[in-house]
Write a protein that holds these residues in place. Structure first.
Motif, PDB file in Angstrom:
ATOM      1  N   LEU A 148      44.414  32.218  26.052  1.00 30.69           N
ATOM      2  CA  LEU A 148      45.277  32.768  27.099  1.00 30.69           C
ATOM      3  C   LEU A 148      45.729  34.179  26.756  1.00 30.69           C
ATOM      4  CD1 LEU A 148      47.518  29.778  28.208  1.00 30.69           C
ATOM      5  CD2 LEU A 148      45.984  31.120  29.648  1.00 30.69           C
ATOM      6  N   LEU A 149      46.095  34.397  25.490  1.00 29.90           N
ATOM      7  CA  LEU A 149      46.493  35.741  25.069  1.00 29.90           C
ATOM      8  C   LEU A 149      45.327  36.715  25.210  1.00 29.90           C
ATOM      9  CD1 LEU A 149      48.681  35.064  21.906  1.00 29.90           C
ATOM     10  CD2 LEU A 149      49.421  36.094  24.055  1.00 29.90           C
ATOM     11  N   GLY A 150      44.160  36.285  24.768  1.00 34.11           N
ATOM     12  CA  GLY A 150      42.968  37.140  24.896  1.00 34.11           C
ATOM     13  C   GLY A 150      42.659  37.446  26.345  1.00 34.11           C
TER      14      GLY A 150
ATOM     15  N   ARG B  56      33.314  37.742  33.846  1.00 36.99           N
ATOM     16  CA  ARG B  56      32.753  36.391  33.873  1.00 36.99           C
ATOM     17  C   ARG B  56      31.925  36.135  32.613  1.00 36.99           C
ATOM     18  NH1 ARG B  56      33.471  31.467  35.593  1.00 36.99           N
ATOM     19  NH2 ARG B  56      31.567  30.398  36.076  1.00 36.99           N
ATOM     20  N   LYS B  57      31.199  37.149  32.157  1.00 36.00           N
ATOM     21  CA  LYS B  57      30.355  37.010  30.981  1.00 36.00           C
ATOM     22  C   LYS B  57      31.215  36.779  29.730  1.00 36.00           C
ATOM     23  CE  LYS B  57      26.099  38.900  29.390  1.00 36.00           C
ATOM     24  NZ  LYS B  57      25.082  39.866  29.616  1.00 36.00           N
ATOM     25  N   ALA B  58      32.332  37.491  29.640  1.00 35.85           N
ATOM     26  CA  ALA B  58      33.234  37.323  28.494  1.00 35.85           C
ATOM     27  C   ALA B  58      33.864  35.936  28.523  1.00 35.85           C
ATOM     28  CB  ALA B  58      34.314  38.391  28.499  1.00 35.85           C
ATOM     29  N   GLN B  59      34.221  35.466  29.707  1.00 39.30           N
ATOM     30  CA  GLN B  59      34.816  34.137  29.828  1.00 39.30           C
ATOM     31  C   GLN B  59      33.827  33.053  29.403  1.00 39.30           C
ATOM     32  OE1 GLN B  59      36.205  33.762  33.825  1.00 39.30           O
ATOM     33  NE2 GLN B  59      37.980  35.093  33.503  1.00 39.30           N
ATOM     34  N   GLU B  60      32.580  33.203  29.810  1.00 39.46           N
ATOM     35  CA  GLU B  60      31.559  32.219  29.415  1.00 39.46           C
ATOM     36  C   GLU B  60      31.358  32.225  27.906  1.00 39.46           C
ATOM     37  OE1 GLU B  60      27.989  32.916  31.616  1.00 39.46           O
ATOM     38  OE2 GLU B  60      28.953  32.483  33.539  1.00 39.46           O
TER      39      GLU B  60
END
Length: 174
Positions: free
Chosen positions: A155-157, A166-170
């Motif tokens: 959550l902090l990140g 979206r790519k970073a979340q995946e």
């Protein structure tokens, strides 16, 4: 890879903390029972007197002592009243620990007598119980701690990256 090791460390820390829970609850229960038996022993003579003259009513005995014209009796009334109150407190504590495991755990965590809890903690020696309850507590606390810390870090990140792509979340979830 570092994140995986951190997860393992958090899980292990939670596991080691969790396996202490049943032992602490058991130590608290033993302490309460020992004090309860001691309080009963201290009241034995007064219970006998209350049984003979007041149909077993200790409060009536204390009231009689308080109403006495003898200053010694009035002075002893407070001592006996304190013994009766202590016995009553310990009986309630003991009863609260007689229920199911989750009720005992909740009682020790939330509403245990602070003096007895502090006394138990001061005398507690860490132990590794390999009984089903300790293993379950250890696994539960380990998983919960690892999940909570990792969720907070994610959550902090996410907050500092402005929601991220979206790519970073995946990437974070794999």
């Amino acid at each position: 890879m570092l994140r995986s090791y951190l997860r393992l460390i958090l899980f292990t820390l939670g596991l080691l903390v969790g396996v202490q829970v049943p032992g602490f609850i058991e130590d608290y229960a033993k302490r309460v029972d020992a004090h309860r038996l001691e309080a009963e022993q201290g009241l034995k003579g007064f219970r006998d007197t209350a049984q003979r003259f007041f149909k077993g009513d200790l409060d009536a005995l204390v009231a009689h002592y308080r109403a006495s014209s003898d200053p010694v009796m009035r002075s002893d009334a407070e001592s006996v009243a304190q013994l009766v109150a202590r016995d009553s407190l310990l009986q309630r504590e003991w009863q609260a620990l007689q229920g199911p495991w989750y009720q005992s755990a909740w009682h020790v965590l939330i509403s245990a007598n602070p003096e007895l809890r502090k006394e138990t903690l001061a005398a507690y020696s860490y132990q590794l119980l390999l009984v089903p309850e300790a293993i379950a507590w250890g696994l539960g606390v380990g998983l919960l701690l690892a999940w909570l810390v990792e969720s907070q870090l994610l959550l902090l990140g996410w907050a500092f990256s402005g929601g991220g792509s979206r790519k970073a979340q995946e990437r974070h979830w794999h």
